[in-house]
Design a protein around this motif. Sequence first.
Motif, PDB file in Angstrom:
ATOM      1  N   HIS A   5       0.956  -1.300  -0.054  1.00  0.00           N
ATOM      2  CA  HIS A   5      -0.248   0.195  -0.251  1.00  0.00           C
ATOM      3  C   HIS A   5       0.783   1.489   0.144  1.00  0.00           C
ATOM      4  CE1 HIS A   5      -3.561  -2.752   1.202  1.00  0.00           C
ATOM      5  NE2 HIS A   5      -2.654  -3.286   1.715  1.00  0.00           N
ATOM      6  N   SER A   6       0.443   2.295  -0.340  1.00  0.00           N
ATOM      7  CA  SER A   6       0.735   3.693  -0.493  1.00  0.00           C
ATOM      8  C   SER A   6       1.208   4.014   1.062  1.00  0.00           C
ATOM      9  CB  SER A   6       0.578   4.861  -0.940  1.00  0.00           C
ATOM     10  OG  SER A   6      -0.632   5.078  -0.349  1.00  0.00           O
ATOM     11  N   ASP A   7       2.185   5.159   1.300  1.00  0.00           N
ATOM     12  CA  ASP A   7       2.853   5.378   2.830  1.00  0.00           C
ATOM     13  C   ASP A   7       1.705   5.808   3.170  1.00  0.00           C
ATOM     14  OD1 ASP A   7       4.611   3.841   2.124  1.00  0.00           O
ATOM     15  OD2 ASP A   7       6.109   5.495   1.624  1.00  0.00           O
ATOM     16  N   LEU A   8       1.031   7.044   2.638  1.00  0.00           N
ATOM     17  CA  LEU A   8      -0.108   7.951   2.852  1.00  0.00           C
ATOM     18  C   LEU A   8      -1.437   7.147   2.856  1.00  0.00           C
ATOM     19  CD1 LEU A   8      -1.934  10.343   2.628  1.00  0.00           C
ATOM     20  CD2 LEU A   8      -2.871   9.731   0.877  1.00  0.00           C
ATOM     21  N   ALA A   9      -1.518   5.467   3.105  1.00  0.00           N
ATOM     22  CA  ALA A   9      -2.845   4.595   2.741  1.00  0.00           C
ATOM     23  C   ALA A   9      -1.643   4.272   4.336  1.00  0.00           C
ATOM     24  CB  ALA A   9      -2.831   3.405   1.831  1.00  0.00           C
ATOM     25  N   ARG A  10      -0.919   3.963   4.990  1.00  0.00           N
ATOM     26  CA  ARG A  10      -0.743   3.107   6.121  1.00  0.00           C
ATOM     27  C   ARG A  10       0.161   4.380   7.006  1.00  0.00           C
ATOM     28  NH1 ARG A  10       2.240  -1.161   7.079  1.00  0.00           N
ATOM     29  NH2 ARG A  10       4.418   0.959   7.751  1.00  0.00           N
ATOM     30  N   GLN A  11      -0.544   5.728   7.013  1.00  0.00           N
ATOM     31  CA  GLN A  11      -0.015   6.790   7.592  1.00  0.00           C
ATOM     32  C   GLN A  11      -0.174   6.378   9.080  1.00  0.00           C
ATOM     33  OE1 GLN A  11      -1.256  10.962   6.948  1.00  0.00           O
ATOM     34  NE2 GLN A  11      -3.249   9.781   6.351  1.00  0.00           N
ATOM     35  N   SER A  12      -1.604   6.107   9.703  1.00  0.00           N
ATOM     36  CA  SER A  12      -1.637   5.889  11.093  1.00  0.00           C
ATOM     37  C   SER A  12      -0.753   4.739  11.466  1.00  0.00           C
ATOM     38  CB  SER A  12      -3.256   6.168  11.207  1.00  0.00           C
ATOM     39  OG  SER A  12      -3.914   4.803  10.710  1.00  0.00           O
ATOM     40  N   CYS A  13      -0.010   3.586  10.752  1.00  0.00           N
ATOM     41  CA  CYS A  13       0.189   2.825  11.475  1.00  0.00           C
ATOM     42  C   CYS A  13       0.994   3.529  12.605  1.00  0.00           C
ATOM     43  CB  CYS A  13       1.309   1.750  10.106  1.00  0.00           C
ATOM     44  SG  CYS A  13      -0.075   0.717   9.118  1.00  0.00           S
ATOM     45  N   GLY A  14       1.330   2.448  13.758  1.00  0.00           N
ATOM     46  CA  GLY A  14       2.176   2.454  14.819  1.00  0.00           C
ATOM     47  C   GLY A  14       3.758   2.178  14.656  1.00  0.00           C
ATOM     48  N   ARG A  15       3.776   1.257  13.615  1.00  0.00           N
ATOM     49  CA  ARG A  15       4.714   0.781  13.469  1.00  0.00           C
ATOM     50  C   ARG A  15       4.953   0.069  11.524  1.00  0.00           C
ATOM     51  NH1 ARG A  15       5.223  -5.277  13.147  1.00  0.00           N
ATOM     52  NH2 ARG A  15       3.414  -6.326  14.480  1.00  0.00           N
ATOM     53  N   ASP A  16       5.955  -0.669  11.165  1.00  0.00           N
ATOM     54  CA  ASP A  16       6.361  -1.518   9.740  1.00  0.00           C
ATOM     55  C   ASP A  16       5.681  -2.640   9.627  1.00  0.00           C
ATOM     56  OD1 ASP A  16       6.960   1.175   8.343  1.00  0.00           O
ATOM     57  OD2 ASP A  16       8.830   1.292   8.485  1.00  0.00           O
ATOM     58  N   LEU A  17       5.620  -3.274   9.171  1.00  0.00           N
ATOM     59  CA  LEU A  17       5.258  -4.270   9.040  1.00  0.00           C
ATOM     60  C   LEU A  17       6.549  -5.777   9.156  1.00  0.00           C
ATOM     61  CD1 LEU A  17       2.440  -5.088   5.783  1.00  0.00           C
ATOM     62  CD2 LEU A  17       1.669  -5.298   8.419  1.00  0.00           C
ATOM     63  N   THR A  18       6.387  -6.583   9.916  1.00  0.00           N
ATOM     64  CA  THR A  18       7.353  -7.545   9.205  1.00  0.00           C
ATOM     65  C   THR A  18       8.139  -7.883   7.739  1.00  0.00           C
ATOM     66  OG1 THR A  18       6.421  -9.389  10.495  1.00  0.00           O
ATOM     67  CG2 THR A  18       7.299  -8.061  11.851  1.00  0.00           C
ATOM     68  N   ALA A  19       8.472  -8.633   7.780  1.00  0.00           N
ATOM     69  CA  ALA A  19       9.007  -9.166   6.626  1.00  0.00           C
ATOM     70  C   ALA A  19       7.814 -10.438   6.452  1.00  0.00           C
ATOM     71  CB  ALA A  19       9.966  -9.851   5.944  1.00  0.00           C
ATOM     72  N   GLU A  20       7.213 -10.682   7.676  1.00  0.00           N
ATOM     73  CA  GLU A  20       6.420 -11.934   7.071  1.00  0.00           C
ATOM     74  C   GLU A  20       4.898 -11.578   7.394  1.00  0.00           C
ATOM     75  OE1 GLU A  20       9.112 -11.800   9.143  1.00  0.00           O
ATOM     76  OE2 GLU A  20       9.559 -13.261   9.238  1.00  0.00           O
ATOM     77  N   GLU A  21       4.657 -10.307   7.541  1.00  0.00           N
ATOM     78  CA  GLU A  21       3.306  -9.697   8.304  1.00  0.00           C
ATOM     79  C   GLU A  21       3.588  -9.086   6.671  1.00  0.00           C
ATOM     80  OE1 GLU A  21       3.282  -8.332  12.454  1.00  0.00           O
ATOM     81  OE2 GLU A  21       3.796  -7.022  11.352  1.00  0.00           O
ATOM     82  N   ALA A  22       4.628  -8.548   5.628  1.00  0.00           N
ATOM     83  CA  ALA A  22       3.765  -8.308   4.459  1.00  0.00           C
ATOM     84  C   ALA A  22       3.780  -9.567   3.371  1.00  0.00           C
ATOM     85  CB  ALA A  22       5.202  -7.413   4.336  1.00  0.00           C
ATOM     86  N   ALA A  23       4.521 -10.609   3.492  1.00  0.00           N
ATOM     87  CA  ALA A  23       4.243 -11.530   2.735  1.00  0.00           C
ATOM     88  C   ALA A  23       3.549 -12.379   3.668  1.00  0.00           C
ATOM     89  CB  ALA A  23       5.026 -12.770   2.853  1.00  0.00           C
ATOM     90  N   LEU A  24       2.491 -12.120   4.314  1.00  0.00           N
ATOM     91  CA  LEU A  24       1.060 -12.541   4.410  1.00  0.00           C
ATOM     92  C   LEU A  24       0.363 -11.683   3.899  1.00  0.00           C
ATOM     93  CD1 LEU A  24      -1.491 -14.258   5.649  1.00  0.00           C
ATOM     94  CD2 LEU A  24      -0.757 -13.323   8.177  1.00  0.00           C
ATOM     95  N   ALA A  25       0.636 -10.779   4.174  1.00  0.00           N
ATOM     96  CA  ALA A  25      -0.711  -9.513   3.423  1.00  0.00           C
ATOM     97  C   ALA A  25      -0.684  -9.753   1.827  1.00  0.00           C
ATOM     98  CB  ALA A  25      -0.229  -7.903   4.124  1.00  0.00           C
ATOM     99  N   VAL A  26       0.252  -9.252   1.344  1.00  0.00           N
ATOM    100  CA  VAL A  26       0.177 -10.125   0.022  1.00  0.00           C
ATOM    101  C   VAL A  26      -0.152 -11.461  -0.142  1.00  0.00           C
ATOM    102  CG1 VAL A  26       1.650 -10.145  -1.631  1.00  0.00           C
ATOM    103  CG2 VAL A  26       2.531  -8.432  -0.248  1.00  0.00           C
ATOM    104  N   ALA A  27      -0.450 -12.663   0.572  1.00  0.00           N
ATOM    105  CA  ALA A  27      -0.488 -13.566  -0.264  1.00  0.00           C
ATOM    106  C   ALA A  27      -2.515 -13.338   0.020  1.00  0.00           C
ATOM    107  CB  ALA A  27      -0.484 -14.524   0.983  1.00  0.00           C
ATOM    108  N   LEU A  28      -2.353 -12.742   1.342  1.00  0.00           N
ATOM    109  CA  LEU A  28      -3.905 -12.466   1.224  1.00  0.00           C
ATOM    110  C   LEU A  28      -4.945 -11.565   0.226  1.00  0.00           C
ATOM    111  CD1 LEU A  28      -4.339 -12.045   5.291  1.00  0.00           C
ATOM    112  CD2 LEU A  28      -4.939 -13.899   3.632  1.00  0.00           C
TER     113      LEU A  28
END
Length: 88
Positions: A5-28
């Motif tokens: 997702h774009s940085d703007l869409a993630r502006q309210s995140c308190g932390r970056d996704l881990t590599a594993e979280e990002a891979a799960l998000a892409v898979a989902l």
Amino acid sequence: MPRPHSDLARQSCGRDLTAEEAALAVALERIFATGTHDFAIVVERLTADAVVAPLSGATTWTVDLLEAELTAINASHDEAYAAHGFGA
């Protein structure tokens, strides 16, 4: 790995996704894009694709595991947001 997702869409995140979280998000996203929303089928595809569960490290998915992983990830992001506020 590019962010799903774009940085703007993630502006309210308190932390970056881990590599594993990002891979799960892409898979989902890939699975949901096919029109599949039945979690029994979602976990079959996660297992077939050997997607690693971010917290447990499991690659054999069940509906209960998916729920537990997503709940824990959400709680972790809530805690990070509470501690750090906007913009990871």
